[in-house]
Design an enzyme around this catalytic site. Structure first.
Site, PDB file in Angstrom:
ATOM      1  N   HIS A 186       0.804  -1.215   0.000  1.00  0.00           N
ATOM      2  CA  HIS A 186       0.000   0.000   0.000  1.00  0.00           C
ATOM      3  C   HIS A 186       0.845   1.276   0.000  1.00  0.00           C
ATOM      4  O   HIS A 186       0.339   2.357  -0.262  1.00  0.00           O
ATOM      5  CB  HIS A 186      -1.012  -0.005   1.163  1.00  0.00           C
ATOM      6  CG  HIS A 186      -0.445   0.297   2.516  1.00  0.00           C
ATOM      7  ND1 HIS A 186      -0.181  -0.683   3.438  1.00  0.00           N
ATOM      8  CD2 HIS A 186      -0.111   1.468   3.115  1.00  0.00           C
ATOM      9  CE1 HIS A 186       0.272  -0.139   4.545  1.00  0.00           C
ATOM     10  NE2 HIS A 186       0.336   1.177   4.375  1.00  0.00           N
TER      11      HIS A 186
ATOM     12  N   SER B 253       4.590   2.811   7.649  1.00  0.00           N
ATOM     13  CA  SER B 253       4.328   1.637   6.818  1.00  0.00           C
ATOM     14  C   SER B 253       5.562   1.198   6.058  1.00  0.00           C
ATOM     15  O   SER B 253       6.221   2.008   5.410  1.00  0.00           O
ATOM     16  CB  SER B 253       3.223   1.951   5.801  1.00  0.00           C
ATOM     17  OG  SER B 253       1.997   2.084   6.433  1.00  0.00           O
TER      18      SER B 253
ATOM     19  N   ASP C 201       0.238  -7.649   1.472  1.00  0.00           N
ATOM     20  CA  ASP C 201       0.655  -6.264   1.681  1.00  0.00           C
ATOM     21  C   ASP C 201       2.172  -6.144   1.739  1.00  0.00           C
ATOM     22  O   ASP C 201       2.741  -5.438   2.583  1.00  0.00           O
ATOM     23  CB  ASP C 201       0.037  -5.676   2.952  1.00  0.00           C
ATOM     24  CG  ASP C 201       0.115  -4.137   2.964  1.00  0.00           C
ATOM     25  OD1 ASP C 201       0.323  -3.553   1.880  1.00  0.00           O
ATOM     26  OD2 ASP C 201      -0.017  -3.539   4.048  1.00  0.00           O
TER      27      ASP C 201
END
Length: 503
Positions: A228, A344, A261
């Site tokens: 992402h 992230s 992910d």
């Protein structure tokens, strides 16, 4: 889920102390010959008796979804990422310090035995010592007065007496070694790790952009991060990776796995880059309570270091970046280390500086979850990382083929919240059978309506939990599923199949 402050411990009441003696009318004058103190400590000629010797106790120096057979309504527990995320989604002990001193330091802080509350000193035996001690006491009182007038005068007085037999040495508290960092300390880990962590900026052709983190995976210039983080720039967008020394490089996507992910990008023209891959730990051997260090760029603040512990293991998490894409599933490491949007793709480290996970999602106090820049929630101490053992397997697949491989049972399960288990749906995508004919689940005798409650010894309470657990395995692995059908509990041995790529 919430965390409450349990309060702080109350320090024990100080022990009893004898009452201090009445002050002498003239402290600079020695006691009379018939005064015989019974407690105290000898005082060196250069250690005046003053208020500091009468100190008290010393001071002491936190709808069906991705199940098994396809995209859209069916979930990726066995063969495809789904649309509905059934559920949403950090003690590191900093080096402390003590007041200087050792076991011999008492309440006066000068070392050696002493009486309580600064009682009068005991003179050595023999009357001949009284007059010299009286003279020394008077001299020291004068020195004290000079010191009170000004530090410069005090230094001058000490310098003038440097040729005398009795000298005064003034030393300051402190230890120059305290500036060194012990191996294994947070600062030591950060110092070694930061040069291998990059801040990633993704810019899509549609104007969408975001900031995330990644870290050096190998000397060929591969950077490991979250899908992402780079998704917006995956199709002809722009990616840049900036190192802690400020050097910036363009990058390109090598491969990405939406369901896991995980993504791998590679630096372009990185001949001048210093590529030191971070050492990988073993996430299977992590224990709850282990120390953690998280590094990333929360809200664009590159090189941010936070600490915490492993709060839980095998936490089933379905996360989304809020952009309408299919959910990602992980059997995550939970940590209370502070991570926020921008963390992230950054490394979650153990106390040895080894990577044990990729920071990927947070639980928000409000609605939604995930660490995309569009989700501006902050840390509430519930962060989730993809275990590095799983991420490494995915990274190797992406580097070799550019596509991920998913283990599957080829059965669509509901991803709606449930505490009873993972229910095999009535239908798959587009009205197709929920249990693929000839697939692993079909061969094991599973049918629509069966409720799977365990995978080996792992309790299954929902579809996302089942998907997360299946994806910790490899195609070809044999697992035992416990399920209920019509009130009867049965078991089935299943050999996991595989599906290549996101669909």
């Amino acid at each position: 889920m919430s965390t409450e402050n349990e309060g702080s411990a109350v320090p024990p009441a100080p022990g009893s102390h004898p009452a201090p003696p009445a002050p002498h009318p003239n402290p600079a004058v020695p006691p009379a010959p018939d005064y015989e103190p019974t407690a105290g400590r000898p005082t060196a000629p250069d250690a005046p008796i003053g208020p500091s010797d009468a100190a008290g106790p010393p001071g002491s120096p936190g709808a069906s979804g991705p199940g098994a057979s396809g995209p859209g309504a069916s979930g990726p527990g066995a063969s495809g990422p789904g649309a509905d995320a059934g559920q949403s989604s950090t003690w590191w002990s900093a080096d402390g310090g003590q007041q200087p001193g050792g076991p011999g330091e008492g309440q006066g802080g000068q070392g050696g035995p002493g009486g309580p509350w600064g009682t009068a000193p005991v003179p050595p035996s023999g009357p001949s010592e009284r007059k010299p001690r009286g003279l020394v006491a008077a001299m020291l009182a004068a020195v004290l007065v000079a010191g009170a007038i000004g530090g410069g005068i005090g230094f001058w007085a000490a310098d003038q007496e440097s040729d005398d037999s009795d000298t005064t040495t003034v030393s300051a508290y402190g230890n120059p070694k305290t500036e060194s960092r012990a191996p294994g300390s947070v600062s030591s880990i950060a110092n070694k790790t930061l040069p291998s962590v990059v801040t990633i900026e993704a810019q899509g052709n549609n104007g969408e952009s975001g900031t995330g983190t990644g870290f050096v995976y190998d000397k060929q210039g591969h950077i490991l991060t979250n899908n992402h983080v780079v998704a917006s720039a995956a199709d002809s967008g722009k990616l840049t990776a900036t190192f802690s020394n400020g050097k910036r490089y363009t990058a390109e996507v090598v491969g990405r796995a939406q369901g896991y992910d995980v993504a791998v990008v590679k630096l372009k023209n990185a001949a001048g880059a210093k590529l030191d891959p971070l050492p990988l730990g073993n996430s299977d051997r992590v224990a709850v309570g282990d120390a953690t260090v998280a590094i990333g760029a929360p809200f664009g603040l590159s090189g941010t270091v936070t600490t915490g512990i492993v709060s839980a293991k095998k936490r089933p998490v379905a996360s989304s970046d809020g952009g309408g894409g299919n959910a990602s599933y992980m059997s995550a490491l939970q940590t209370d280390a502070s991570i926020n949007p921008g963390n992230s793709g950054g490394p979650l480290l153990n106390a040895d500086g080894g990577v044990i996970g990729i920071n990927s999602a947070i639980q928000s106090a409000g609605n939604g979850s995930g660490l995309g820049e569009s989700q501006q929630s902050g840390s509430i101490g519930l962060g989730f990382a993809i275990p590095i053992n799983q991420a490494k397997n995915v990274a190797e697949q992406l580097i070799k083929t550019g596509q991920p491989i998913y283990p599957v049972i080829e059965a669509t399960v509901s991803t709606k919240d449930s505490a009873n288990g993972a229910t095999i749906a009535s239908n798959g995508t587009g009205g197709s059978p929920a249990v693929v004919p000839g697939g692993p689940a079909d061969k094991a005798g599973l049918k629509s309506g069966d409720v799977i409650t365990k995978l080996d010894d792992m309790a299954i309470d929902s579809g996302p939990t089942l998907i997360s657990e299946i994806w910790t395995h490899q195609p070809g692995d044999k697992v035992t599923l416990t399920y209920k059908r019509g009130g009867k509990v049965s078991k089935a041995d299943v050999t996991l199949g595989k599906r290549k790529g996101d669909s």
